[in-house]
Scaffold this motif. Structure first.
Motif, PDB file in Angstrom:
ATOM      1  N   VAL A  66       0.825  -1.200   0.000  1.00 12.18           N
ATOM      2  CA  VAL A  66       0.000   0.000   0.000  1.00 12.18           C
ATOM      3  C   VAL A  66       0.860   1.252   0.000  1.00 12.18           C
ATOM      4  N   GLY A  67       0.353   2.265  -0.670  1.00 11.29           N
ATOM      5  CA  GLY A  67       0.975   3.566  -0.579  1.00 11.29           C
ATOM      6  C   GLY A  67       0.553   4.247   0.707  1.00 11.29           C
ATOM      7  N   MET A  68       1.407   5.125   1.181  1.00 14.54           N
ATOM      8  CA  MET A  68       1.143   5.792   2.451  1.00 14.54           C
ATOM      9  C   MET A  68       1.316   7.295   2.318  1.00 14.54           C
ATOM     10  N   GLY A  69       0.619   8.014   3.146  1.00 14.57           N
ATOM     11  CA  GLY A  69       0.743   9.458   3.130  1.00 14.57           C
ATOM     12  C   GLY A  69       0.592  10.060   4.512  1.00 14.57           C
ATOM     13  N   TRP A  70       1.068  11.271   4.634  1.00 12.60           N
ATOM     14  CA  TRP A  70       0.840  12.095   5.827  1.00 12.60           C
ATOM     15  C   TRP A  70       0.050  13.328   5.409  1.00 12.60           C
ATOM     16  N   ARG A 129      -8.112  19.548   6.104  1.00 11.03           N
ATOM     17  CA  ARG A 129      -6.982  18.628   6.074  1.00 11.03           C
ATOM     18  C   ARG A 129      -6.197  18.832   4.782  1.00 11.03           C
ATOM     19  N   GLU A 130      -4.878  18.854   4.889  1.00 17.95           N
ATOM     20  CA  GLU A 130      -4.045  19.140   3.735  1.00 17.95           C
ATOM     21  C   GLU A 130      -2.916  18.127   3.599  1.00 17.95           C
ATOM     22  N   PHE A 131      -2.513  17.925   2.378  1.00 13.58           N
ATOM     23  CA  PHE A 131      -1.456  16.968   2.072  1.00 13.58           C
ATOM     24  C   PHE A 131      -0.106  17.458   2.571  1.00 13.58           C
ATOM     25  N   VAL A 132       0.686  16.519   3.089  1.00  9.22           N
ATOM     26  CA  VAL A 132       2.040  16.829   3.517  1.00  9.22           C
ATOM     27  C   VAL A 132       3.065  16.052   2.679  1.00  9.22           C
ATOM     28  N   ALA A 133       2.938  14.721   2.663  1.00 12.95           N
ATOM     29  CA  ALA A 133       3.926  13.887   1.978  1.00 12.95           C
ATOM     30  C   ALA A 133       3.331  12.523   1.686  1.00 12.95           C
ATOM     31  N   ALA A 134       3.890  11.852   0.697  1.00 17.84           N
ATOM     32  CA  ALA A 134       3.439  10.513   0.343  1.00 17.84           C
ATOM     33  C   ALA A 134       4.617   9.668  -0.098  1.00 17.84           C
ATOM     34  N   ILE A 135       4.417   8.359  -0.017  1.00 16.33           N
ATOM     35  CA  ILE A 135       5.476   7.425  -0.385  1.00 16.33           C
ATOM     36  C   ILE A 135       4.836   6.191  -0.993  1.00 16.33           C
ATOM     37  N   ARG A 136       5.437   5.715  -2.064  1.00 17.25           N
ATOM     38  CA  ARG A 136       4.902   4.523  -2.713  1.00 17.25           C
ATOM     39  C   ARG A 136       5.206   3.272  -1.884  1.00 17.25           C
ATOM     40  N   PHE A 137       4.567   2.168  -2.262  1.00 17.68           N
ATOM     41  CA  PHE A 137       4.671   0.950  -1.466  1.00 17.68           C
ATOM     42  C   PHE A 137       6.108   0.475  -1.309  1.00 17.68           C
ATOM     43  N   SER A 138       6.914   0.705  -2.330  1.00 17.07           N
ATOM     44  CA  SER A 138       8.300   0.243  -2.297  1.00 17.07           C
ATOM     45  C   SER A 138       9.214   1.186  -1.532  1.00 17.07           C
ATOM     46  N   GLY A 197      10.439   3.743  -2.901  1.00 20.00           N
ATOM     47  CA  GLY A 197      11.357   4.349  -3.851  1.00 20.00           C
ATOM     48  C   GLY A 197      10.945   5.715  -4.346  1.00 20.00           C
ATOM     49  N   ASP A 198       9.680   6.013  -4.289  1.00 17.84           N
ATOM     50  CA  ASP A 198       9.175   7.305  -4.760  1.00 17.84           C
ATOM     51  C   ASP A 198       8.496   8.039  -3.622  1.00 17.84           C
ATOM     52  N   THR A 199       8.873   9.290  -3.469  1.00 19.00           N
ATOM     53  CA  THR A 199       8.261  10.131  -2.453  1.00 19.00           C
ATOM     54  C   THR A 199       7.918  11.474  -3.069  1.00 19.00           C
ATOM     55  N   TRP A 200       6.931  12.136  -2.502  1.00 17.73           N
ATOM     56  CA  TRP A 200       6.650  13.497  -2.926  1.00 17.73           C
ATOM     57  C   TRP A 200       6.098  14.292  -1.762  1.00 17.73           C
ATOM     58  N   ASP A 207       4.478  18.290  -0.294  1.00 18.08           N
ATOM     59  CA  ASP A 207       3.917  19.607  -0.528  1.00 18.08           C
ATOM     60  C   ASP A 207       5.076  20.612  -0.517  1.00 18.08           C
ATOM     61  N   ASP A 208       4.923  21.661  -1.290  1.00 21.25           N
ATOM     62  CA  ASP A 208       5.992  22.655  -1.387  1.00 21.25           C
ATOM     63  C   ASP A 208       6.325  23.269  -0.026  1.00 21.25           C
ATOM     64  N   SER A 209       5.346  23.349   0.847  1.00 20.66           N
ATOM     65  CA  SER A 209       5.550  24.006   2.136  1.00 20.66           C
ATOM     66  C   SER A 209       6.487  23.235   3.066  1.00 20.66           C
ATOM     67  N   VAL A 210       6.698  21.945   2.786  1.00 23.84           N
ATOM     68  CA  VAL A 210       7.534  21.131   3.671  1.00 23.84           C
ATOM     69  C   VAL A 210       8.744  20.543   2.961  1.00 23.84           C
ATOM     70  N   ARG A 211       8.791  20.659   1.662  1.00 21.82           N
ATOM     71  CA  ARG A 211       9.893  20.055   0.911  1.00 21.82           C
ATOM     72  C   ARG A 211      11.223  20.628   1.377  1.00 21.82           C
ATOM     73  N   GLY A 212      12.164  19.746   1.627  1.00 22.38           N
ATOM     74  CA  GLY A 212      13.472  20.157   2.123  1.00 22.38           C
ATOM     75  C   GLY A 212      13.577  20.191   3.631  1.00 22.38           C
ATOM     76  N   ARG A 213      12.435  20.149   4.313  1.00 21.36           N
ATOM     77  CA  ARG A 213      12.434  20.146   5.781  1.00 21.36           C
ATOM     78  C   ARG A 213      11.908  18.828   6.353  1.00 21.36           C
ATOM     79  N   PHE A 214      10.959  18.229   5.662  1.00 22.44           N
ATOM     80  CA  PHE A 214      10.340  16.980   6.121  1.00 22.44           C
ATOM     81  C   PHE A 214      10.813  15.836   5.242  1.00 22.44           C
ATOM     82  N   THR A 215      10.896  14.642   5.847  1.00 25.22           N
ATOM     83  CA  THR A 215      11.256  13.435   5.110  1.00 25.22           C
ATOM     84  C   THR A 215      10.318  12.301   5.494  1.00 25.22           C
ATOM     85  N   ILE A 216       9.653  11.748   4.498  1.00 31.88           N
ATOM     86  CA  ILE A 216       8.786  10.592   4.724  1.00 31.88           C
ATOM     87  C   ILE A 216       9.584   9.333   4.423  1.00 31.88           C
TER      88      ILE A 216
END
Length: 122
Positions: free
Chosen positions: A31-35, A44-53, A55-58, A60-69
């Motif tokens: 399953v894919g997961m998100g915060w 409620r607003e998107f923060v970050a997501a990660i694929r099941f493996s 290997g891929d993360t993405w 929100d611009d407001s947290v990129r570079g500060r948060f790590t999923i």
């Protein structure tokens, strides 16, 4: 299915917190997961997501570079490392699971945790 978020608390601006989400009742590695987060009085607003493996993360611009999923599929755990916290990061943080590709909207997720409160003092 249960998602149990933890790790929230009170932190000063510039500080760090690590949120965790324990998942049970589904095949976590598939399953894919998100915060997401919900600031007081806002939607409620998107923060970050990660694929099941993992290997891929993405982010929100407001947290990129500060948060790590990240995720540990062996332990059925999802994490969110939050650094350089700002007062505007204060919110209830939710972890969520998607049976499909994890997106950036609430409707793309099938299961939700109960939330953990993050408070950032200035």
């Amino acid at each position: 299915v249960q998602l149990q978020a933890s790790g929230g608390g009170l932190v000063q601006a510039g500080g760090s917190l690590r949120l965790s989400c324990a998942v049970s009742g589904l095949t976590f590695s598939r399953v894919g997961m998100g915060w997401f987060r919900q600031p007081p009085g806002k939607e409620r607003e998107f923060v970050a997501a990660i694929r099941f493996s993992g290997g891929d993360t993405w982010y929100d611009d407001s947290v990129r570079g500060r948060f790590t999923i990240s995720r540990d599929n062996a332990k059925n755990m999802l994490y969110l490392q939050m650094n350089s916290l700002k007062p505007e990061d204060a919110a209830v943080y939710y972890c969520a699971a998607s049976l499909n590709l994890p997106g950036i909207t609430v409707g793309e997720y099938d299961y939700w945790g109960q939330g953990t409160l993050v408070t950032v003092s200035s």
